[in-house]
Every structure is written in structure tokens, then in C-alpha cells.
Design a protein around this motif. Structure first.
Motif, mmCIF file in Angstrom:
data_model
loop_
_atom_site.group_PDB
_atom_site.id
_atom_site.type_symbol
_atom_site.label_atom_id
_atom_site.label_comp_id
_atom_site.label_asym_id
_atom_site.label_seq_id
_atom_site.Cartn_x
_atom_site.Cartn_y
_atom_site.Cartn_z
ATOM 1 N N PHE A 290 -3.238 5.497 4.440
ATOM 2 C CA PHE A 290 -2.349 4.392 4.161
ATOM 3 C C PHE A 290 -2.139 4.298 2.653
ATOM 4 O O PHE A 290 -3.083 4.482 1.876
ATOM 5 N N GLY A 291 -0.915 4.021 2.246
ATOM 6 C CA GLY A 291 -0.652 3.938 0.809
ATOM 7 C C GLY A 291 0.539 3.057 0.491
ATOM 8 O O GLY A 291 1.411 2.821 1.340
ATOM 9 N N GLY A 292 0.562 2.558 -0.732
ATOM 10 C CA GLY A 292 1.670 1.738 -1.189
ATOM 11 C C GLY A 292 1.973 1.999 -2.648
ATOM 12 O O GLY A 292 1.092 2.417 -3.417
ATOM 13 N N GLU A 293 3.219 1.800 -3.024
ATOM 14 C CA GLU A 293 3.652 1.998 -4.404
ATOM 15 C C GLU A 293 4.659 0.917 -4.771
ATOM 16 O O GLU A 293 5.558 0.596 -3.995
ATOM 17 N N VAL A 294 4.508 0.351 -5.960
ATOM 18 C CA VAL A 294 5.458 -0.619 -6.492
ATOM 19 C C VAL A 294 6.023 -0.069 -7.791
ATOM 20 O O VAL A 294 5.268 0.308 -8.696
ATOM 21 N N LYS A 295 7.353 0.023 -7.851
ATOM 22 C CA LYS A 295 8.021 0.482 -9.062
ATOM 23 C C LYS A 295 8.701 -0.706 -9.729
ATOM 24 O O LYS A 295 9.465 -1.433 -9.089
ATOM 25 N N MET A 296 8.413 -0.896 -11.016
ATOM 26 C CA MET A 296 8.897 -2.082 -11.721
ATOM 27 C C MET A 296 9.806 -1.691 -12.877
ATOM 28 O O MET A 296 9.400 -0.962 -13.791
ATOM 29 N N PHE A 297 11.071 -2.188 -12.808
ATOM 30 C CA PHE A 297 12.045 -2.044 -13.891
ATOM 31 C C PHE A 297 12.276 -0.586 -14.300
ATOM 32 O O PHE A 297 12.551 -0.297 -15.470
ATOM 33 N N ASP A 298 12.143 0.340 -13.350
ATOM 34 C CA ASP A 298 12.341 1.764 -13.639
ATOM 35 C C ASP A 298 11.485 2.232 -14.806
ATOM 36 O O ASP A 298 11.859 3.141 -15.549
ATOM 37 N N LEU A 299 10.324 1.613 -14.945
ATOM 38 C CA LEU A 299 9.459 1.928 -16.081
ATOM 39 C C LEU A 299 8.013 2.177 -15.685
ATOM 40 O O LEU A 299 7.408 3.162 -16.111
ATOM 41 N N ALA A 300 7.442 1.311 -14.862
ATOM 42 C CA ALA A 300 6.021 1.401 -14.516
ATOM 43 C C ALA A 300 5.835 1.456 -13.004
ATOM 44 O O ALA A 300 6.624 0.882 -12.239
ATOM 45 N N LEU A 301 4.776 2.162 -12.578
ATOM 46 C CA LEU A 301 4.449 2.283 -11.159
ATOM 47 C C LEU A 301 2.975 1.970 -10.939
ATOM 48 O O LEU A 301 2.125 2.375 -11.732
ATOM 49 N N VAL A 302 2.699 1.267 -9.853
ATOM 50 C CA VAL A 302 1.328 0.941 -9.462
ATOM 51 C C VAL A 302 1.122 1.416 -8.031
ATOM 52 O O VAL A 302 1.981 1.190 -7.163
ATOM 53 N N ARG A 303 -0.011 2.085 -7.762
ATOM 54 C CA ARG A 303 -0.240 2.670 -6.444
ATOM 55 C C ARG A 303 -1.643 2.368 -5.933
ATOM 56 O O ARG A 303 -2.585 2.224 -6.714
ATOM 57 N N VAL A 304 -1.766 2.330 -4.618
ATOM 58 C CA VAL A 304 -3.069 2.153 -3.972
ATOM 59 C C VAL A 304 -3.034 2.875 -2.632
ATOM 60 O O VAL A 304 -1.973 3.001 -2.010
ATOM 61 N N GLY A 305 -4.190 3.388 -2.205
ATOM 62 C CA GLY A 305 -4.240 4.090 -0.930
ATOM 63 C C GLY A 305 -5.626 4.043 -0.325
ATOM 64 O O GLY A 305 -6.615 3.712 -0.996
ATOM 65 N N TYR A 306 -5.700 4.381 0.955
ATOM 66 C CA TYR A 306 -7.002 4.396 1.643
ATOM 67 C C TYR A 306 -6.976 5.438 2.753
ATOM 68 O O TYR A 306 -5.997 5.570 3.486
ATOM 69 N N ILE A 307 -8.092 6.186 2.878
ATOM 70 C CA ILE A 307 -8.264 7.179 3.933
ATOM 71 C C ILE A 307 -9.306 6.682 4.919
ATOM 72 O O ILE A 307 -10.437 6.356 4.535
ATOM 73 N N ALA A 308 -8.934 6.620 6.184
ATOM 74 C CA ALA A 308 -9.865 6.234 7.251
ATOM 75 C C ALA A 308 -10.137 7.457 8.118
ATOM 76 O O ALA A 308 -9.206 8.062 8.658
ATOM 77 N N THR A 309 -11.401 7.841 8.231
ATOM 78 C CA THR A 309 -11.787 8.995 9.052
ATOM 79 C C THR A 309 -11.978 8.557 10.495
ATOM 80 O O THR A 309 -12.672 7.575 10.773
ATOM 81 N N LEU A 310 -11.344 9.283 11.415
ATOM 82 C CA LEU A 310 -11.486 8.991 12.839
ATOM 83 C C LEU A 310 -12.640 9.812 13.386
ATOM 84 O O LEU A 310 -12.514 11.004 13.650
ATOM 85 N N GLU A 311 -13.777 9.174 13.552
ATOM 86 C CA GLU A 311 -15.000 9.879 13.952
ATOM 87 C C GLU A 311 -14.911 10.369 15.386
ATOM 88 O O GLU A 311 -14.417 9.673 16.280
ATOM 89 N N ASP A 312 -15.391 11.585 15.595
ATOM 90 C CA ASP A 312 -15.449 12.169 16.933
ATOM 91 C C ASP A 312 -16.573 11.464 17.708
ATOM 92 O O ASP A 312 -17.737 11.538 17.314
ATOM 93 N N PRO A 313 -16.265 10.781 18.805
ATOM 94 C CA PRO A 313 -17.315 10.048 19.544
ATOM 95 C C PRO A 313 -18.409 10.947 20.106
ATOM 96 O O PRO A 313 -19.527 10.490 20.340
ATOM 97 N N ASP A 314 -18.092 12.230 20.300
ATOM 98 C CA ASP A 314 -19.090 13.159 20.827
ATOM 99 C C ASP A 314 -19.952 13.772 19.727
ATOM 100 O O ASP A 314 -20.940 14.449 20.018
ATOM 101 N N ASN A 315 -19.550 13.565 18.467
ATOM 102 C CA ASN A 315 -20.293 14.129 17.332
ATOM 103 C C ASN A 315 -20.360 13.100 16.205
ATOM 104 O O ASN A 315 -19.849 13.315 15.114
#
Length: 364
Positions: A290-315
Motif C-alpha cells: 500500500f502506498g500514497g503520494e502527495v504532490k504540492m505546487f509542482d515542487l515537493a512530494l511526500v510519500r509513505v508505504g507499507y508492505i504486509a506479508t501474507l503468511e502461509d498458514p501451513d508454514n
């Protein structure tokens, strides 16, 4: 019917014809990718650590790393070469260049250089090189476990050639061919692979909504060869020594199939982007990004993201991802008609330390 009206009618009919053809082409590509995935993706968490050429999975560039790799739809220009080659079709002006540096885990440094060029109406062409610097590693032997006094440094490189183009103002397609090369003293291994990607924007006629699909690292196995794999030994029952070759494994590349959804909306001061991607892996657990980005006034960008691992229930407990949260930002500047973008990304990796990525991209 006047000549002008006739031309407009023909133009409209051609537009409808090509639009229908592009939809059929898009459906065919998606169907082909999903069909191939049935054959390619048969792995599970128990195969973690058994793939070859895993340097293919290490991301490069600064923008999308700050979003945890979630953006497959709006990634463009040279930043897209790693994430979704279809995005190279949005190369600005005549061409662009990208250089990034990353301090990876265990004091490993990664350099990445990419160049892209518009080739008239045919599309865009890009070349890229990813190189690893491991530093000096002491050479040890069975007799000299504390070191022989000499050092070596492995060579790990990934070379890429990418082609992408627009089919319509909504659809991009791209493909990357790659050579993976590894070398240690007196032994080396190489493999060939390719990535495929598509981007479809304004999905369901909703402005700003898009879908991206990529299939990565489909290719040959990696197997080391060289004199380092030979030893002076005597077989049972023989009275003389001879050089014998020690066989090694032939390992598959870490392939993946990724499906991404993104939405970009304009705001009074710029725009905001929200993206999500499902990544299906054949040598590790699947992931949600999941990720997001905000671009402000065609000058600055701010970003954030997250990775969620889907665990194998058998392992359970196998194949846990070292990465979760990621942060990033960027600055956009224009000098004499050359657009510059400086990006930074930060990824904490728990016991492995933190990754810092710096990237500079320019368009001309």
C-alpha cells in the motif's frame, strides 16, 4: 456529404476501430499473463532461500520505494523500468536519465543507472545497469580459517533493455529483457530473464482510476561453472589423484506476478495518489503493498508505504519480510528546460539496519 464531413466520419470510424482493437489486445495480454501465472507460480513459503539471482528482487530508484512499491499504474519514465516497464512509454520530451545509490544491508551498496529515449512514433527505449559493491571479503580456506591475507569482491550485475509504447492515451505496454551475471574467483553464473507490464488508465471511464499488471523475472536457471568447482581428489580404489568436478544446483529465478490498482485525484494545491498492489511470488510469501503520494505546487512530494506479508498458514513463521513501513519525498526543479527530480526513500529493516536511497532523475 461534404469532403470535411467525410473525413471526420472516417476519422471517427478509425478511432472506434482502433479503440476496439486495443481493448481486444489488452484483454489478450491480461489473459496471457494470467494463463502463464498458472504454470509459473506453484511455489510456497518452504522454497524461501532456494532461488537464484535474488538481486533481481532488490528495488532501485527513489520514488516507488518510498511508496513500498505499490504504484504499478502511475509509475512512469525511468522509475518505471524496475516496477512496471509499461510506464517507460510516458517518457518526457526526448529522453531522460536516472541515477540512484542505496546503502543496503550488511554494508552492501547498490548503484543504478538508466537512460531512456523516445524513438519517434515507435515508442520509448531504455537501457539500465544495476551493480552491487560488497567491499573486500577475506579469503579463507580449510587450512587458513582466519584468512590467507588476500581479499576478493564478488561481481553482481543486472543489465536491462526496455521497450515500451502507447497503444492509446489510456493503455501502455512494456517489456524488459535482462541479463543477470554473478562472478567470484574462478567461477561465475548467468541467466536471462524478461519482465512484461501493462497500464490501463481511466478504468471503467472513471478519471484517475487505473490498473497495472506485471510479470517479472521469467527466464532461465542460474548455475555456477568454473575451475573453482574442481578439486584434486582420489576416488575409491584408485592409486592416483585427479581433478574432479563438484556438481552444483541449477536454481530458478524468483518470478512474481503483480496486480495493482491506483487512483489519482487533483487537489487545489496539487494532486494525491493512492495505490495498492498484490504480489504473488514463487519463492516467498505473497505480499500486499500500500502506498500514497502527495504532490504540492509542482515542487515537493511526500510519500509513505507499507508492505504486509501474507503468511502461509501451513508454514507459519517461515519467510517473514524484513520490510514494512517506508517513507520518502522528492523535490522537482527545472533548469534551462531540463527537468530535475531529486528523490529520497527510507526503509527500516529491523535487525538488518536501515536502507537509505538517493536518486536523481532528469528529463530533456
Amino acid at each position: 456529404m461534404g469532403k470535411m464531413e467525410l473525413k471526420m466520419k472516417i476519422k471517427k470510424e478509425n478511432k472506434m476501430k482502433y479503440g476496439k482493437m486495443n481493448k481486444i489486445l489488452l484483454f489478450s495480454v491480461v489473459l496471457a499473463l494470467l494463463s502463464m501465472s498458472v504454470v509459473v507460480y506453484a511455489g510456497d513459503a518452504t522454497r524461501v532461500g532456494t532461488a537464484g539471482g535474488t538481486q533481481l528482487q532488490i528495488p532501485v530508484g527513489g520514488r516507488n520505494i518510498g511508496m513500498a512499491g505499490a504504484d504499478l499504474v502511475f509509475t512512469k519514465s525511468l522509475d518505471a523500468v524496475y516496477w512496471n516497464p509499461a510506464g517507460l512509454g510516458d517518457l518526457p520530451l526526448r529522453g531522460a536519465g536516472l541515477f540512484s545509490m542505496e546503502n543496503y544491508i550488511a554494508d552492501i551498496n547498490i548503484s543504478y543507472l538508466a537512460l531512456g529515449f523516445n524513438i519517434s512514433k515507435f515508442g520509448a527505449l531504455g537501457v539500465s545497469v544495476k551493480s552491487f559493491d560488497f567491499g573486500d571479503i577475506p579469503i579463507t580456506t580449510v587450512e587458513q580459517m582466519d584468512g590467507t591475507g588476500s581479499n576478493y569482491s564478488p561481481t553482481y550485475n543486472v543489465f536491462g533493455l526496455t521497450f515500451a509504447r502507447h497503444f492509446t492515451d489510456r493503455i501502455n505496454f512494456g517489456v524488459t529483457g535482462k541479463i543477470v551475471y554473478e562472478n567470484i574467483p574462478r567461477a561465475s553464473a548467468s541467466a536471462y530473464a524478461f519482465d512484461l507490464g501493462i497500464q490501463y488508465k481511466d478504468l471503467l471511464s472513471i478519471k484517475g482510476l487505473g490498473i497495472g499488471i506485471t510479470m517479472k523475472n521469467i527466464g532461465t536457471n542460474m548455475e555456477y561453472k568454473g575451475t573453482a568447482l574442481m578439486s584434486d581428489s582420489r576416488q575409491s580404489g584408485e592409486t592416483y589423484d585427479q581433478f574432479l568436478y563438484r556438481p552444483v544446483s541449477s536454481d530458478q529465478l524468483p518470478s512474481s506476478l503483480e496486480l495493482g490498482l491506483g487512483y489519482k485525484a487533483a487537489l487545489g494545491f496539487g494532486n494525491v495518489l493512492a495505490s495498492g498492489t498484490f504480489q504473488h511470488n514463487n519463492f516467498e510469501n505473497d505480499q500486499l503493498r500500500f502506498g500514497g503520494e502527495v504532490k504540492m505546487f509542482d515542487l515537493a512530494l511526500v510519500r509513505v508505504g507499507y508492505i504486509a506479508t501474507l503468511e502461509d498458514p501451513d508454514n507459519k513463521g517461515i519467510g517473514k519480510n524484513a520490510y514494512g513501513l517506508s517513507l520518502g519525498g522528492g523535490i522537482v526543479y527545472n533548469i534551462g528546460g531540463i527537468g530535475l527530480v531529486f528523490d529520497y526513500a527510507y526503509r527500516p529493516a529491523g535487525d538488518f539496519g536501515n536502507n537509505n536511497i538517493f536518486a536523481l532523475e532528469f528529463g530533456f
